[in-house]
Design an enzyme around this catalytic site. Sequence first.
Site, PDB file in Angstrom:
ATOM      1  N   ASN A 170       0.999  -1.316   0.085  1.00 37.31           N
ATOM      2  CA  ASN A 170       0.156  -0.174  -0.066  1.00 37.31           C
ATOM      3  C   ASN A 170       0.907   1.365   0.143  1.00 37.31           C
ATOM      4  O   ASN A 170       0.321   2.393  -0.341  1.00 37.31           O
ATOM      5  CB  ASN A 170      -1.006   0.040   1.260  1.00 37.31           C
ATOM      6  CG  ASN A 170      -2.266  -0.931   1.043  1.00 37.31           C
ATOM      7  OD1 ASN A 170      -2.423  -1.483  -0.081  1.00 37.31           O
ATOM      8  ND2 ASN A 170      -2.887  -1.090   2.160  1.00 37.31           N
ATOM      9  N   CYS A 218     -10.713  -5.008  -5.239  1.00 32.84           N
ATOM     10  CA  CYS A 218     -11.528  -6.181  -4.468  1.00 32.84           C
ATOM     11  C   CYS A 218     -12.932  -5.996  -4.483  1.00 32.84           C
ATOM     12  O   CYS A 218     -13.432  -4.877  -4.313  1.00 32.84           O
ATOM     13  CB  CYS A 218     -10.946  -5.900  -2.964  1.00 32.84           C
ATOM     14  SG  CYS A 218      -9.329  -6.521  -2.771  1.00 32.84           S
ATOM     15  N   ASP A 263      -7.772  -3.964   7.190  1.00 27.01           N
ATOM     16  CA  ASP A 263      -6.914  -5.070   6.599  1.00 27.01           C
ATOM     17  C   ASP A 263      -6.405  -6.297   7.399  1.00 27.01           C
ATOM     18  O   ASP A 263      -5.963  -7.284   6.984  1.00 27.01           O
ATOM     19  CB  ASP A 263      -5.749  -4.326   5.901  1.00 27.01           C
ATOM     20  CG  ASP A 263      -6.037  -3.569   4.434  1.00 27.01           C
ATOM     21  OD1 ASP A 263      -7.352  -3.692   4.088  1.00 27.01           O
ATOM     22  OD2 ASP A 263      -5.105  -2.754   4.113  1.00 27.01           O
TER      23      ASP A 263
HETATM   24  C1  UD1 Z   1      -6.756   1.699   1.150  1.00 29.88           C
HETATM   25  C2  UD1 Z   1      -5.904   0.416   1.167  1.00 29.88           C
HETATM   26  C3  UD1 Z   1      -6.660  -0.697   1.675  1.00 29.88           C
HETATM   27  C4  UD1 Z   1      -7.285  -0.340   2.914  1.00 29.88           C
HETATM   28  C5  UD1 Z   1      -7.938   0.860   2.847  1.00 29.88           C
HETATM   29  C6  UD1 Z   1      -8.649   1.237   4.389  1.00 29.88           C
HETATM   30  C7  UD1 Z   1      -4.263   0.881  -0.804  1.00 29.88           C
HETATM   31  C8  UD1 Z   1      -3.985   0.489  -2.149  1.00 29.88           C
HETATM   32  N1  UD1 Z   1      -5.538   0.059  -0.172  1.00 29.88           N
HETATM   33  O1  UD1 Z   1      -7.656   1.586   0.112  1.00 29.88           O
HETATM   34  O2  UD1 Z   1      -5.834  -1.867   1.656  1.00 29.88           O
HETATM   35  O3  UD1 Z   1      -8.263  -1.426   3.071  1.00 29.88           O
HETATM   36  O4  UD1 Z   1      -7.144   2.052   2.487  1.00 29.88           O
HETATM   37  O5  UD1 Z   1      -7.446   1.385   5.338  1.00 29.88           O
HETATM   38  O6  UD1 Z   1      -3.668   1.571  -0.056  1.00 29.88           O
HETATM   39  N2  UD1 Z   1     -14.746   6.063   0.251  1.00 29.88           N
HETATM   40  C9  UD1 Z   1     -15.855   6.621  -0.150  1.00 29.88           C
HETATM   41  N3  UD1 Z   1     -15.460   7.566  -1.074  1.00 29.88           N
HETATM   42  C10 UD1 Z   1     -14.017   7.772  -1.545  1.00 29.88           C
HETATM   43  C11 UD1 Z   1     -12.979   7.224  -1.294  1.00 29.88           C
HETATM   44  C12 UD1 Z   1     -13.378   6.160  -0.253  1.00 29.88           C
HETATM   45  O7  UD1 Z   1     -16.973   6.705   0.194  1.00 29.88           O
HETATM   46  O8  UD1 Z   1     -14.011   8.933  -2.578  1.00 29.88           O
HETATM   47  C13 UD1 Z   1     -14.909   4.985   1.268  1.00 29.88           C
HETATM   48  C14 UD1 Z   1     -14.692   3.768   0.600  1.00 29.88           C
HETATM   49  O9  UD1 Z   1     -15.691   2.907   0.114  1.00 29.88           O
HETATM   50  C15 UD1 Z   1     -14.479   2.794   2.117  1.00 29.88           C
HETATM   51  C16 UD1 Z   1     -13.771   3.758   2.938  1.00 29.88           C
HETATM   52  O10 UD1 Z   1     -14.049   5.153   2.341  1.00 29.88           O
HETATM   53  O11 UD1 Z   1     -15.622   2.329   2.419  1.00 29.88           O
HETATM   54  C17 UD1 Z   1     -12.286   3.889   2.758  1.00 29.88           C
HETATM   55  O12 UD1 Z   1     -11.781   3.955   1.613  1.00 29.88           O
HETATM   56  P1  UD1 Z   1     -10.341   4.443   1.456  1.00 29.88           P
HETATM   57  O13 UD1 Z   1      -9.609   4.851   2.589  1.00 29.88           O
HETATM   58  O14 UD1 Z   1     -10.115   5.264   0.436  1.00 29.88           O
HETATM   59  O15 UD1 Z   1      -9.416   3.080   0.953  1.00 29.88           O
HETATM   60  P2  UD1 Z   1      -8.724   3.043  -0.409  1.00 29.88           P
HETATM   61  O16 UD1 Z   1      -7.715   4.158  -0.294  1.00 29.88           O
HETATM   62  O17 UD1 Z   1      -9.425   2.212  -1.519  1.00 29.88           O
END
Ligand code: UD1
Length: 441
Positions: free
Chosen positions: A23, A117, A325
């Site tokens: 990540n 995922c 995670d």
């Molecule tokens: C990253 C990690 C992933 C980890 C997650 C939370 C990487 C490549 N992946 O994923 O392994 O599980 O952080 O620690 O670093 N959300 C919204 N709108 C957005 C963005 C996010 O609603 O624009 C929501 C998502 O649907 C989710 C939550 O916020 O429910 C967390 O997402 P986010 O922190 O963005 O995770 P990732 O960056 O995708």
Amino acid sequence: MDKLIITGPSQLKGKIRVSSSKNSSLPIMVATLLSENIVTINNLPKLRDVSTMLKLLKNLGAEIEEKDDGKVVFNTCKLNSYEANYEMVKTMRASFLVIGPLLARYGKASVSLPGGCAIGARSIDIHLDGLAKLGAEIDLRGGYVHASAKKLKGAEILLSFPSVGATENLMMCASLAEGTTVIKNAAREPEIIDLANFINKMGGHVYGAGTSDITIEGVKSIRTEVDYIDYNVIPDRIEASTYIIAGIITNSHIVVENVITKHMDAIFDVLKNMGANFKIISPEKNINNAHANENDIVEIFPRVEGVELKGIHVDTAPYPGFPTDVQAQLMALALSANSPSVITEHIFENRFMHVPELNRMGANILLKGNSAFIEGNTKLTAAPVMCTDLRASAALILAALVAECETEICRVYHLDRGYEFIDRKLTNLNVLVKRVPGGPF
Ligand code: UD1
């Protein structure tokens, strides 16, 4: 699709070394798009997601050289595309991160809406709101996000949730915007700090990463006078946690090397409360350590006779809380506690796809809303099971380690996305594991 066959129950022994963080690696690779220098990353892990990102960057026109010693050299001085297509982005959500740096450097970007995922909606509204605050025009058409900006201007951006990806995307984009950007309610994960350090090493100005307020002073170009820029990515705290739990679940003596334990306080707190027996050895205490910049070592011991693991109540939360995670892996461990546990998932909806598979191995886990009620004292038995996402797959591996007989784990490509050399590392820990090339399913 390959299968892993694990013959349990396993008694682990030996040591393994944790690989570089997936990540961290992915956003750091994306951030090379900002640089006008040639950049070397010294220690990218050999993972499917890293290969996918290399392919995506090459598609954009990056010149990338993978050296024999594992270093990867990125030359993104001249790109020839601003589009990340569906084929690329659907397999890995982190591909969406290219939108921020492409927009910043070239004034436009077209990126397919993400896949990745299958763990819930995972929308991108926070990314898009932030880019709009910086002055981007956003147009959603044909499954793509088309972003353009004549000029990006620094702004105050309050995130509605501390999204890791949105924080990273905005940090990269704001690095080339005019003036100052402040991201409020920013994600505080160690991977955010790693990305900020990398941007700064390339010539950017990011301050406060690791806190809720990140300030970015935009610059005209990301470059340095230094000819050679290289960078070491931090170790993977999720991989470390998985192997530490492997030692605990099998009641074994193992050593896990290359761990930044201060990134894992919430995890160690839970494991301690459960009654796990482990010791953290920091470099100064580790007299056998020949490497000057060595990280911590975690030594896991069998429990003292008569001491059993206790059930726990855990809620996942953004960092510094307990990471989503590691939720699936902790659930596998909770099955062997002497009392029931409750684990509540707050980050992703639908991140319980390991539950039916664990139940097929004899677990008794009941789902109610976003909570899992886990009965302890479970004797797991081998069964054919299927990986559904990366961390769910790790939970199945852990369950297979304690189940009697052969557990057949299908669709291991999910594991190959995030666990470097998993079969080799398990074999080194004395696990009877073999990879069988599978058919289409
Ligand atoms: C990253 C990690 C992933 C980890 C997650 C939370 C990487 C490549 N992946 O994923 O392994 O599980 O952080 O620690 O670093 N959300 C919204 N709108 C957005 C963005 C996010 O609603 O624009 C929501 C998502 O649907 C989710 C939550 O916020 O429910 C967390 O997402 P986010 O922190 O963005 O995770 P990732 O960056 O995708």
